[in-house]
Every structure is written in structure tokens, then in C-alpha cells.
Design a protein around this motif. Sequence first.
Motif, PDB file in Angstrom:
ATOM      1  N   GLN A  57      20.354  20.350  15.528  1.00  0.00           N
ATOM      2  CA  GLN A  57      19.387  19.295  15.244  1.00  0.00           C
ATOM      3  C   GLN A  57      19.935  18.404  14.140  1.00  0.00           C
ATOM      4  O   GLN A  57      20.427  18.883  13.114  1.00  0.00           O
ATOM      5  N   ASN A  60      15.577  14.829  11.324  1.00  0.00           N
ATOM      6  CA  ASN A  60      14.368  15.019  12.123  1.00  0.00           C
ATOM      7  C   ASN A  60      14.321  13.998  13.253  1.00  0.00           C
ATOM      8  O   ASN A  60      13.251  13.528  13.650  1.00  0.00           O
ATOM      9  N   ILE A 104      12.787  13.621  18.880  1.00  0.00           N
ATOM     10  CA  ILE A 104      11.669  14.067  18.049  1.00  0.00           C
ATOM     11  C   ILE A 104      10.801  12.864  17.685  1.00  0.00           C
ATOM     12  O   ILE A 104      11.256  11.924  17.047  1.00  0.00           O
ATOM     13  N   TYR A 106       7.440  13.249  16.271  1.00  0.00           N
ATOM     14  CA  TYR A 106       6.640  13.534  15.072  1.00  0.00           C
ATOM     15  C   TYR A 106       6.980  14.929  14.576  1.00  0.00           C
ATOM     16  O   TYR A 106       7.177  15.848  15.371  1.00  0.00           O
ATOM     17  N   LYS A 107       7.052  15.082  13.249  1.00  0.00           N
ATOM     18  CA  LYS A 107       7.376  16.392  12.690  1.00  0.00           C
ATOM     19  C   LYS A 107       6.805  16.507  11.284  1.00  0.00           C
ATOM     20  O   LYS A 107       6.953  15.597  10.463  1.00  0.00           O
ATOM     21  N   ASN A 108       6.125  17.649  11.010  1.00  0.00           N
ATOM     22  CA  ASN A 108       5.734  17.988   9.647  1.00  0.00           C
ATOM     23  C   ASN A 108       6.092  19.453   9.408  1.00  0.00           C
ATOM     24  O   ASN A 108       6.913  20.008  10.134  1.00  0.00           O
ATOM     25  N   TRP A 111       4.117  21.429  12.643  1.00  0.00           N
ATOM     26  CA  TRP A 111       4.019  20.848  13.978  1.00  0.00           C
ATOM     27  C   TRP A 111       5.209  19.953  14.302  1.00  0.00           C
ATOM     28  O   TRP A 111       5.783  19.319  13.415  1.00  0.00           O
ATOM     29  N   GLU A 112       5.517  19.912  15.583  1.00  0.00           N
ATOM     30  CA  GLU A 112       6.582  19.033  16.050  1.00  0.00           C
ATOM     31  C   GLU A 112       6.268  18.581  17.475  1.00  0.00           C
ATOM     32  O   GLU A 112       5.960  19.403  18.340  1.00  0.00           O
ATOM     33  N   CYS A 113       6.339  17.277  17.727  1.00  0.00           N
ATOM     34  CA  CYS A 113       6.134  16.723  19.060  1.00  0.00           C
ATOM     35  C   CYS A 113       7.412  15.999  19.486  1.00  0.00           C
ATOM     36  O   CYS A 113       7.989  15.246  18.687  1.00  0.00           O
ATOM     37  N   PHE A 114       7.841  16.193  20.710  1.00  0.00           N
ATOM     38  CA  PHE A 114       9.085  15.575  21.156  1.00  0.00           C
ATOM     39  C   PHE A 114       9.124  15.455  22.677  1.00  0.00           C
ATOM     40  O   PHE A 114       8.367  16.103  23.402  1.00  0.00           O
ATOM     41  N   ASN A 152       5.747  21.996  19.480  1.00  0.00           N
ATOM     42  CA  ASN A 152       6.117  23.253  18.840  1.00  0.00           C
ATOM     43  C   ASN A 152       5.239  23.500  17.616  1.00  0.00           C
ATOM     44  O   ASN A 152       4.855  22.558  16.913  1.00  0.00           O
TER      45      ASN A 152
END
Length: 201
Positions: A57, A60, A104, A106-108, A111-114, A152
Motif C-alpha cells: 500500500q 493512503n 482508496i 476514504y480512510k480513518n 474504516w476504509e472504503c475503496f 474494511n
Amino acid sequence: MKKLLYLTFVLFTLSILNCVAQENDEKKYKFAFQFDNRFSSIRGNDITIFGAKAGIQYKNLFRIGLGGSFIISPLDITYINKKTGAVNENRISFWYGSVFNDWILYKNKNWECFVTEQIGFGKPNFSREVNNEIVSDIDIPLYVNEISGQVNYKILSWIGVGAGIGYRNIWNKQAALKNTFDAPIYIGKIIIYPETFLKKK
């Protein structure tokens, strides 16, 4: 199938070594590994595909790497032979290796959206029984393209879970292959974050 599992473990080991080599630049590069189950169908019959992915990776922004997938249990389907009109039964199984890329969105912390795409190459196997003997009908290359949206969630520092939905598309021109393997996919997975263990060491 054994060769595919062996390849996955080799990739896993090589990726860990690469991660160690990049530890001085840890903010940019991170090793990623995950088991990836897909729930899908073949001609209306439910199937489960087991997979594993290993890669790197970058910040981000995205992940790239290699993976492998195979159907857990061969599937028996009944069809009508167009030439003879006879009702036959085929047992179908398949596997494929793939290159994947995750974008990717969104990531914090948890949480992660991809969006992910993987392009694969493998082989399906159609076999049927004739006079109590198993014969192979088709043994040709299979070109696979899968696109999905996934989420995720990191449960602990070293493990997480994920889910997603997408579509499997076959690039082969044969209509029989497309009608058989083109289908929606539903994803459930377990994610390992090995950088946690590397930091402790």
C-alpha cells in the motif's frame, strides 16, 4: 490447487521481506495481506471462491499486488447437448491468479472504503462421466476481470474484516464461458495487518 496455495505463501513471504526493506520509509509504504472469500454463482448455482492477496500500500492512496483464487467445491450442472439432444451432466471447477489494484476513497483509524479491480488468468475444467470414466471436455485459458466496491473495518491493531459487492466478467469470446462464469460477486474477508508485529520486533 496445491500450486496456487504454494504461490500464495511464496508471495506472502516475499512481500514481508519487501516490507522489512521499506521500514525506513514506513510512512509511504505498507505491506497488505488478506484472505478474500467470494460468494457467487455459476448458472444459478451458488458457489464459494477462496482467495488470498498480498501487496504493497502506498500512503493512503492505493494498493497493488498479486493474488490467487479457486472454487472450494466443484459444481455439478445439467445441460442439453445441442448436437445430440441428450441430457448431460458436467462437473465444473476453476482457479486463477490475478493482479489487483485498490483505489482508496476514504480512510480513518478503523474504516476504509475503496474500489478494487483484479485481472486474472486461470483455467476452468469441465469434466463428465462416460461409462463410469471421467473425461475432460474443456481445458482452455480463462481471462477474468472483477470490479467491486468494498469496506474494511479494523477490529484490533493486527486484524480486521471486510465486505463488498461487485461483478465477475470473463473476457473470453466463447459465449458458453461467459454465460457460465459472468456473475455478481459478494465478498467477505479477514484482513491481517502484519506491520503491527514488525513494529513490535
